[in-house]
Write a protein that holds these residues in place. Structure first.
Motif, PDB file in Angstrom:
ATOM      1  N   HIS A 127       0.828  -1.211   0.000  1.00  0.00           N
ATOM      2  CA  HIS A 127       0.000   0.000   0.000  1.00  0.00           C
ATOM      3  C   HIS A 127       0.856   1.253   0.000  1.00  0.00           C
ATOM      4  N   HIS A 129       0.255   5.870   0.979  1.00  0.00           N
ATOM      5  CA  HIS A 129      -0.710   6.815   1.562  1.00  0.00           C
ATOM      6  C   HIS A 129      -0.208   8.249   1.529  1.00  0.00           C
ATOM      7  N   GLU A 133       5.227   8.099   7.098  1.00  0.00           N
ATOM      8  CA  GLU A 133       5.037   7.039   8.098  1.00  0.00           C
ATOM      9  C   GLU A 133       6.323   6.823   8.887  1.00  0.00           C
ATOM     10  N   HIS A 172       4.933   0.455   0.037  1.00  0.00           N
ATOM     11  CA  HIS A 172       5.696  -0.382   0.970  1.00  0.00           C
ATOM     12  C   HIS A 172       4.911  -1.590   1.453  1.00  0.00           C
ATOM     13  N   PHE A 188       1.881   8.944  11.976  1.00  0.00           N
ATOM     14  CA  PHE A 188       1.672   9.636  10.700  1.00  0.00           C
ATOM     15  C   PHE A 188       1.589  11.137  10.943  1.00  0.00           C
TER      16      PHE A 188
HETATM   17 MN    MN Z   1       1.873   2.419   5.576  1.00  0.00          MN
END
Ligand code: MN
Ligand code: MN
Length: 417
Positions: A127, A129, A133, A172, A188
């Motif tokens: 995934h 985003h 992270e 990742h 995050f």
């Molecule tokens: Mn992630």
């Protein structure tokens, strides 16, 4: 409960008496402040602090400093405590996840956290985003992979006390290794981030027409039929071989990332250390890739405390790993509030607000401080007092030279018992 109430009242009476002495001797104590202390003492003496109605006993006992706070606490300070143990745990075959975001802790606009467990061999699906992270390994072992825009890939293993950093948008994967998988904390740099709204590889494939997939992936209809028809998110898998085998299998040095996205945080030499404990700071100065999030791993020995300080550059999002502590946040304008913290709790401090954390237990208190920033910075109240020309300090605090010199000169970060 009776014993606890008695204990709490006697502690408060002690603080009240100390406050009365301070108020009598120090001309700078505001009148309202002194009145509030005496009103509280009166209230305790005549049982006004009794709580005869319904009570969530376990919660009250866990948070004694919130329900009967130090007399110096005052005013309306936004909540700065939450616990992963209050969050919904999404359990799937292969592990689970839960989160504390701005929904749970509304003051935290810059950072959201996720706690995740993967059993041995299980994956957090491929995934990417919108947020950066930052992760800290709480238990066990994991293998992570992350692809760079230049087509090179990082493949690495992490264990308890290690961290990883994945830039926003970089795809990742995370897989639990033997013997018992892993558990980790994800941080995050976006308060509204939701772990349930990431870009999943399966999700995209499901929402792309078959003929487009056939053309793009150059796959036959028979092969396309094998693709997952629903999101995977967390799912069981096969334990991989060595990390060297994986690196070789994808093409060796030619495709190996020049950047290491992992860092051994717990194993590093402390940034600051004294009899009271130590602080390990990881920001872009020691781990250049960590451009969006800076962090400190703090250990406070029993009886010690993280000194009175504040941070000029960002709000602070904390995760408590071990032990028990008590934090007071000073929010200016006469406002201050104290709350208790235990393992798996989350704390929040608005940018520049003064704070300190005491170890209230009998074991080491261990917690993470995280910031949406490329660098870590703090101001020590002690150091500020000592750096000032003595006359300035004396005329503000009414202390003589000998007294001023007893204030620690260096930023100690942890004050010993
Ligand atoms: Mn992630
Ligand atoms: Mn701090």
């Amino acid at each position: 409960m009776k014993a606890n109430e008695t204990e709490a009242v006697s502690r408060r009476s002690f603080l009240g008496a100390a406050a009365a002495a301070l108020s009598a001797g120090a001309m700078f104590a505001p009148q309202a402040f002194a009145q509030s202390a005496s009103e509280i003492r009166k209230g305790e003496a005549n049982h006004s602090a009794d709580n005869p109605g319904p009570i969530n006993r376990r919660l009250a006992e866990e948070n004694p400093n919130s329900s009967l706070s130090p007399f110096t606490d005052r005013g309306d300070v936004s909540p700065f405590w939450y616990s992963f143990d209050l969050s919904h745990r999404r359990v799937q075959d292969g592990g689970w996840t839960r989160q504390v975001t701005q929904k749970e802790l509304p003051s935290s606009q810059d950072i959201a956290g996720v706690n995740m467990r993967l059993t041995a061999g299980s994956y957090r699906e491929l995934h990417w985003h919108t947020a950066n992270e930052w992760a800290f390994m709480l238990y066990g072992n994991a293998r992570v992979t992350v692809l760079n825009p230049d087509g090179t890939i990082f493949i690495g293993d992490v264990s308890k006390g290690d961290l990883w950093y994945f830039p926003a948008g970089y795809p990742h994967s995370i897989q639990g290794l033997g013997p018992d998988g892993c558990e980790f904390l994800l941080v995050f740099d976006q308060g509204t981030f939701s772990e349930y709204q990431t870009f999943l590889i399966s999700d995209w494939l499901v929402h792309t027409p078959g003929e487009v997939l056939a053309k793009n992936l150059r796959l036959s209809e028979a092969a396309l039929a094998k693709l997952p028809d629903d999101e995977l998110y967390i799912f069981p898998g096969t334990l991989p071989g060595s990390v060297e085998d994986d690196r070789r299998a994808v093409g060796g040095k030619a495709v190996e990332s020049k950047i290491d996205y992992t860092f051994r945080m717990e194993a590093m030499k402390p940034t600051a250390e004294d009899a009271g404990g130590n602080v390990k700071v990881v920001d872009s100065a020691v781990f250049p890739e960590s451009k969006g999030i800076a962090a400190a791993l703090v250990t406070v020995k029993p009886g010690g405390m993280r000194e009175l300080h504040w941070h000029p550059n960002a709000s602070e999002w904390q995760y408590y790993i071990q032990g028990s502590g008590r934090m007071t946040v000073f929010a200016s304008s006469g406002k201050a509030r104290t709350t208790d913290f235990n393992a798996n709790d989350v704390g929040f401090i608005p940018a520049v607000a003064g704070h300190y954390i005491e170890n209230t237990g009998s074991e080491d208190l261990v917690f993470l401080e995280t910031f949406k920033s490329a660098y870590y910075a703090d101001f020590s109240l002690n150091q500020w007092i000592r750096r000032l020309p003595p006359l300035i300090a004396k005329e503000h605090l009414h202390l003589d030279q000998a007294e001023l010199k007893s204030v620690p000169e260096q930023s100690l970060k942890i004050i010993a018992k």
